[in-house]
Motif scaffolding. Structure first.
Motif, PDB file in Angstrom:
ATOM      1  N   GLU A  75       0.836  -0.904  -0.105  1.00  0.00           N
ATOM      2  CA  GLU A  75       0.473  -0.313   0.206  1.00  0.00           C
ATOM      3  C   GLU A  75       1.092   1.618  -0.323  1.00  0.00           C
ATOM      4  O   GLU A  75       0.672   1.934  -0.383  1.00  0.00           O
ATOM      5  CB  GLU A  75      -0.988  -0.145   1.084  1.00  0.00           C
ATOM      6  CG  GLU A  75      -2.071  -1.277   1.152  1.00  0.00           C
ATOM      7  CD  GLU A  75      -2.877  -1.028  -0.055  1.00  0.00           C
ATOM      8  OE1 GLU A  75      -3.029   0.184  -0.296  1.00  0.00           O
ATOM      9  OE2 GLU A  75      -2.999  -2.129  -0.595  1.00  0.00           O
ATOM     10  N   PHE A 128       1.255   4.419  -2.481  1.00  0.00           N
ATOM     11  CA  PHE A 128       0.773   5.759  -2.390  1.00  0.00           C
ATOM     12  C   PHE A 128       2.164   6.555  -3.475  1.00  0.00           C
ATOM     13  O   PHE A 128       1.601   7.117  -3.559  1.00  0.00           O
ATOM     14  CB  PHE A 128       0.820   5.511  -0.608  1.00  0.00           C
ATOM     15  CG  PHE A 128       1.006   7.421  -0.236  1.00  0.00           C
ATOM     16  CD1 PHE A 128      -0.145   8.443  -0.271  1.00  0.00           C
ATOM     17  CD2 PHE A 128       2.417   7.275  -0.191  1.00  0.00           C
ATOM     18  CE1 PHE A 128       0.253   9.214   0.201  1.00  0.00           C
ATOM     19  CE2 PHE A 128       2.814   9.121   0.553  1.00  0.00           C
ATOM     20  CZ  PHE A 128       1.473   9.997   0.639  1.00  0.00           C
ATOM     21  N   ASP A 155       1.671   7.353  -6.507  1.00  0.00           N
ATOM     22  CA  ASP A 155       0.132   8.503  -6.552  1.00  0.00           C
ATOM     23  C   ASP A 155       1.447  10.080  -6.606  1.00  0.00           C
ATOM     24  O   ASP A 155       0.786  11.050  -7.292  1.00  0.00           O
ATOM     25  CB  ASP A 155      -0.372   7.953  -5.587  1.00  0.00           C
ATOM     26  CG  ASP A 155      -2.064   7.263  -5.990  1.00  0.00           C
ATOM     27  OD1 ASP A 155      -2.096   6.813  -6.971  1.00  0.00           O
ATOM     28  OD2 ASP A 155      -1.909   7.075  -5.011  1.00  0.00           O
ATOM     29  N   GLN A 156       2.284   9.471  -6.211  1.00  0.00           N
ATOM     30  CA  GLN A 156       3.265  10.476  -5.511  1.00  0.00           C
ATOM     31  C   GLN A 156       4.029  11.395  -7.029  1.00  0.00           C
ATOM     32  O   GLN A 156       5.371  11.814  -7.105  1.00  0.00           O
ATOM     33  CB  GLN A 156       3.795  10.809  -4.423  1.00  0.00           C
ATOM     34  CG  GLN A 156       2.735  10.779  -2.947  1.00  0.00           C
ATOM     35  CD  GLN A 156       1.623  10.945  -2.735  1.00  0.00           C
ATOM     36  OE1 GLN A 156       1.794  12.352  -3.249  1.00  0.00           O
ATOM     37  NE2 GLN A 156       0.606  10.685  -2.952  1.00  0.00           N
ATOM     38  N   HIS A 190      -0.903   2.431   7.352  1.00  0.00           N
ATOM     39  CA  HIS A 190      -1.204   1.977   6.209  1.00  0.00           C
ATOM     40  C   HIS A 190      -1.912   1.101   7.223  1.00  0.00           C
ATOM     41  O   HIS A 190      -3.237   0.378   6.928  1.00  0.00           O
ATOM     42  CB  HIS A 190      -0.533   1.244   5.142  1.00  0.00           C
ATOM     43  CG  HIS A 190      -0.866   2.493   3.557  1.00  0.00           C
ATOM     44  ND1 HIS A 190       0.159   3.481   3.328  1.00  0.00           N
ATOM     45  CD2 HIS A 190      -2.140   3.063   3.584  1.00  0.00           C
ATOM     46  CE1 HIS A 190      -0.338   4.195   2.797  1.00  0.00           C
ATOM     47  NE2 HIS A 190      -0.973   4.030   2.329  1.00  0.00           N
ATOM     48  N   ARG A 235      -6.556  11.031   2.641  1.00  0.00           N
ATOM     49  CA  ARG A 235      -5.634  11.040   1.771  1.00  0.00           C
ATOM     50  C   ARG A 235      -4.809  11.907   2.027  1.00  0.00           C
ATOM     51  O   ARG A 235      -3.527  11.970   1.366  1.00  0.00           O
ATOM     52  CB  ARG A 235      -6.289  10.862   0.741  1.00  0.00           C
ATOM     53  CG  ARG A 235      -5.096  10.315  -0.507  1.00  0.00           C
ATOM     54  CD  ARG A 235      -4.535   8.556   0.170  1.00  0.00           C
ATOM     55  NE  ARG A 235      -3.601   8.700  -1.628  1.00  0.00           N
ATOM     56  CZ  ARG A 235      -3.331   7.363  -1.544  1.00  0.00           C
ATOM     57  NH1 ARG A 235      -3.594   6.416   0.114  1.00  0.00           N
ATOM     58  NH2 ARG A 235      -2.516   6.647  -1.862  1.00  0.00           N
ATOM     59  N   GLU A 272      -0.786  12.466   2.513  1.00  0.00           N
ATOM     60  CA  GLU A 272      -0.350  13.394   1.552  1.00  0.00           C
ATOM     61  C   GLU A 272       0.752  14.881   2.047  1.00  0.00           C
ATOM     62  O   GLU A 272       1.750  14.870   1.833  1.00  0.00           O
ATOM     63  CB  GLU A 272      -0.506  14.402   0.236  1.00  0.00           C
ATOM     64  CG  GLU A 272      -0.902  12.835  -0.392  1.00  0.00           C
ATOM     65  CD  GLU A 272      -1.962  13.345  -1.902  1.00  0.00           C
ATOM     66  OE1 GLU A 272      -2.149  14.343  -1.584  1.00  0.00           O
ATOM     67  OE2 GLU A 272      -1.926  12.369  -2.131  1.00  0.00           O
ATOM     68  N   TYR A 290       3.330  13.296   4.263  1.00  0.00           N
ATOM     69  CA  TYR A 290       4.451  12.808   3.643  1.00  0.00           C
ATOM     70  C   TYR A 290       5.293  14.033   2.891  1.00  0.00           C
ATOM     71  O   TYR A 290       6.542  13.835   3.379  1.00  0.00           O
ATOM     72  CB  TYR A 290       4.177  12.194   2.175  1.00  0.00           C
ATOM     73  CG  TYR A 290       5.010  11.978   1.212  1.00  0.00           C
ATOM     74  CD1 TYR A 290       5.961  10.642   1.884  1.00  0.00           C
ATOM     75  CD2 TYR A 290       5.245  11.997  -0.171  1.00  0.00           C
ATOM     76  CE1 TYR A 290       6.629  10.508   0.770  1.00  0.00           C
ATOM     77  CE2 TYR A 290       6.016  11.477  -0.825  1.00  0.00           C
ATOM     78  CZ  TYR A 290       6.971  10.426  -1.300  1.00  0.00           C
ATOM     79  OH  TYR A 290       7.475  10.329  -1.228  1.00  0.00           O
TER      80      TYR A 290
END
Length: 639
Positions: A345, A349, A352-353, A374, A387, A391, A394
């Motif tokens: 997972e 992620f 997606d980045q 996660h 989400r 982010e 992160y």
């Protein structure tokens, strides 16, 4: 905690032979070469110290899978008394030379495997003036025949006991019980037609026994024995401090040996899990076995804390060495599957980045708390707001460069604090303390920093397009077209044709770099922006829009105005960073203009006018990956 006692070499080798002393299974194989063995034997012959042996009592809580020292017969019925922690190479070399009945399996100076027999040169020891130490210890090939170049000339032949006697060469495997060999040696010379070169053979042997053999048979090695109350952490520390002859023992290896006592192979389990993870997402090749154990330790210690009854001291959440070594087999098996999925997972992620490969991961270390989060939150991360908060944490970690130092303490706070943030909105310490200054943007020049890699991914995340094709730089086009980071104002032009020339501290800044595919970069070459822009217009009628997706004003490139470009784009990137971190960044324009002045690009203090057409919306940033080849890096695409 420990005792230190000198032990005669004969007793140590006897314990190794019978299995009272054995190697923990995590110990690596025996590796000493021929020269090192000869040096060790010579030191023993001269009564020189060769270092201490360290053992651990085998009757305590620490139980390891174990094995016999190389060459010793397996004694399954014999109870082990001590694990050999330090001194494997020395004790094994001595066992092989003095006790093992066959040739020693070693290697030559070039690392090639070879079998050798070891001897003591009696005449070198009984030299009238002094012992000839250089020639006292020597080795012979497996057939005991030493030849010259191409094997044509026999230099020394010890292939029979009689030839050993004749050449005054005593095999080391006869040293510890040398009386019988000495008697046979004297008998050989008494019955020989040739006289002994030194007169009386028996007296010669007795002289050799006193000058050399007694040094060996009476030699005592200091043995440090750690008692049964020694902790796993202490054992691991011992290896970090004393195991300098090879690769330092890792916490994974020590836990592997510990769990092996429960008939569980941690190494095999991890190998299979890593294979499955990397088949799904190639970037998970960055996850090491220690990272995996750290994530399990975070979750296991958190669970222990939750289960602690009210009123009792609550254990802390952690993933330090002690926390990992205290994991039980039940805890590992309870969390391993969940953590494996947690890393999968986490990889989704990262995709997606717009982080697609192991090389592009800003912080490999951040994968540990990311996977744990996660596991902890699961489907709670699906809503949009959750989400977005994840982010933000992160990007604050990356752009704030929060994982540059020791990370275990950060992990321990990340897990509960980020979970609380996503559930209830309470900001974690990482977000509160993260910051990014304009001067840091200017100084980002290589992919060595996490912030640099992060900006590369962040630009593609916000719909950056290739200048030539107009394609968005998504995973498929990124792989197929070898997208990389390249200079906008080419380095060659900056150093050669720009007036004034642009110093590397500015033209190598991430402000002057953008992700572009390989074909587009070739079309740019080292020409002035105004020149390559004319060609790109022929390939892409919507070039202006493509440049704007990188926060570049086409008019600024047409005029080859580096100063204008540097300030415009620098401000745009700072705006993007501020959006990703959800934190304001002030003083950007002033810092950018000051950088130009300090590098001789601006003579006066008159501010640079900013073109009103430049849009400072969500910007994108870049990484300098040189001309690295990415086409073969990904081992897997999206699930």
């Amino acid at each position: 905690m420990f005792t230190t006692n000198p032990v005669e070499i004969d007793d140590l080798l006897s314990d190794a032979h019978t299995g009272k002393i054995r190697l923990p299974d995590f110990q690596r194989g025996w590796v000493w070469d021929d020269d090192r063995i000869k040096d060790l034997l010579l030191s023993i012959c001269r009564s020189f110290p060769v270092g201490a042996i360290m053992t651990l009592s085998a009757d305590g809580e620490i139980q390891f899978r174990h094995r016999m020292i190389e060459g010793a017969p397996n004694e399954p019925e014999r109870k082990i008394e001590r694990y050999l922690l330090d001194g494997q190479q020395r004790l094994t070399s001595l066992y092989q030379a003095f006790t093992y009945p066959g040739p020693v399996e070693t290697s030559d100076s070039r690392g090639h495997p070879t079998n050798r027999w070891y001897y003591l040169n009696m005449r070198a020891a009984n030299n009238d003036s002094e012992i000839d130490h250089e020639n006292l210890v020597f080795s012979m090939p497996e057939n005991r025949v030493e030849t010259g170049v191409f094997g044509r000339k026999v230099l020394r032949n010890l292939s029979s006991k009689e030839l050993e006697f004749k050449n005054h060469a005593m095999p080391t495997e006869r040293v510890l019980d040398n009386h019988t060999w000495g008697y046979e040696y004297a008998q050989y010379w008494n019955n020989s037609e040739e006289p002994h070169p030194d007169g009386n053979a028996f007296e010669f042997f007795m002289k050799f026994q006193k000058s050399v053999l007694e040094n060996i048979t009476k030699y005592k090695l200091p043995v440090i024995n750690l008692d049964k109350d020694t902790t796993k952490e202490a054992v691991c520390t011992v290896f970090e401090k004393v195991n300098t002859g090879g690769v330092t023992l890792s916490v994974f290896e020590l836990l592997t040996a510990s769990l092996a006592a429960d008939d569980f192979s941690l190494r095999d389990d991890w190998r299979e899990r890593r294979r499955r993870m990397c088949e799904k997402y190639g970037l998970l090749q960055a996850v090491g076995n220690t990272n995996f154990l750290q994530t399990i330790a975070l979750l296991a210690t958190q669970e222990r804390q939750r289960r602690t009854p009210l009123g009792q001291p609550r254990p802390g959440i952690g993933c330090k060495r002690t926390d990992i070594l205290n994991l039980t087999i039940n805890e590992y098996q309870a969390w391993a599957d969940l953590v494996e999925q947690g890393f999968v997972e986490a990889a989704k992620f990262l995709y997606d980045q717009f982080v697609f490969t192991e090389k592009n991961i800003p912080y490999t270390t951040q994968l540990v708390p990311l996977a744990a989060i996660h596991v902890e939150l699961g489907r709670e991360l699906e809503p949009y707001n959750a989400r977005r908060r994840l982010e933000r944490w992160y990007w604050c970690g990356i752009l704030g460069e929060m994982y540059n130092g020791p990370t275990e303490t950060m992990y321990a706070s990340d897990l509960p604090e980020v979970a609380e943030y996503i559930r209830n909105g309470t900001q974690p310490r990482l977000i509160r303390e993260a910051n990014f200054g304009p001067n840091r943007l200017i100084s980002l020049r290589t992919r060595n920093s996490a912030a640099y890699k992060g900006l590369y991914a962040l630009q593609m995340k916000y719909d950056a397009q290739d200048w030539r094709t107009g394609q968005k730089l998504v995973l498929e086009s990124w792989k197929e077209n070898s997208v990389d980071i390249h200079h906008i104002f080419p380095k060659h032009w900056c150093k050669t044709y720009a007036k004034p020339t642009v110093p590397s501290s500015l033209h190598d800044s991430i402000i002057n770099k953008a992700p572009i595919d390989a074909a587009t970069n070739r079309s740019i070459g080292g020409r002035a922006p105004s020149a390559y822009i004319r060609n790109l217009r022929n390939a892409n009628r919507d070039l202006e829009h493509a440049l704007e997706s990188h926060w570049i004003n086409q008019a600024t490139l047409d005029s080859d105005d580096f100063n204008q470009f540097f300030v415009e784009r620098g401000e745009a990137l700072l705006n993007l960073i501020a959006q990703a971190m959800d934190k304001p960044i002030s003083g950007g324009r002033e810092a950018l203009q000051e950088a130009l002045r300090n590098n001789g690009m601006i003579d006066s203090k008159m501010p640079i006018s900013i073109n009103a057409n430049v849009e400072l919306e969500e910007d994108e940033e870049f990484d300098d990956f040189g001309n690295a080849e990415y086409t073969s890096v990904l081992s897997a695409a999206d699930d």
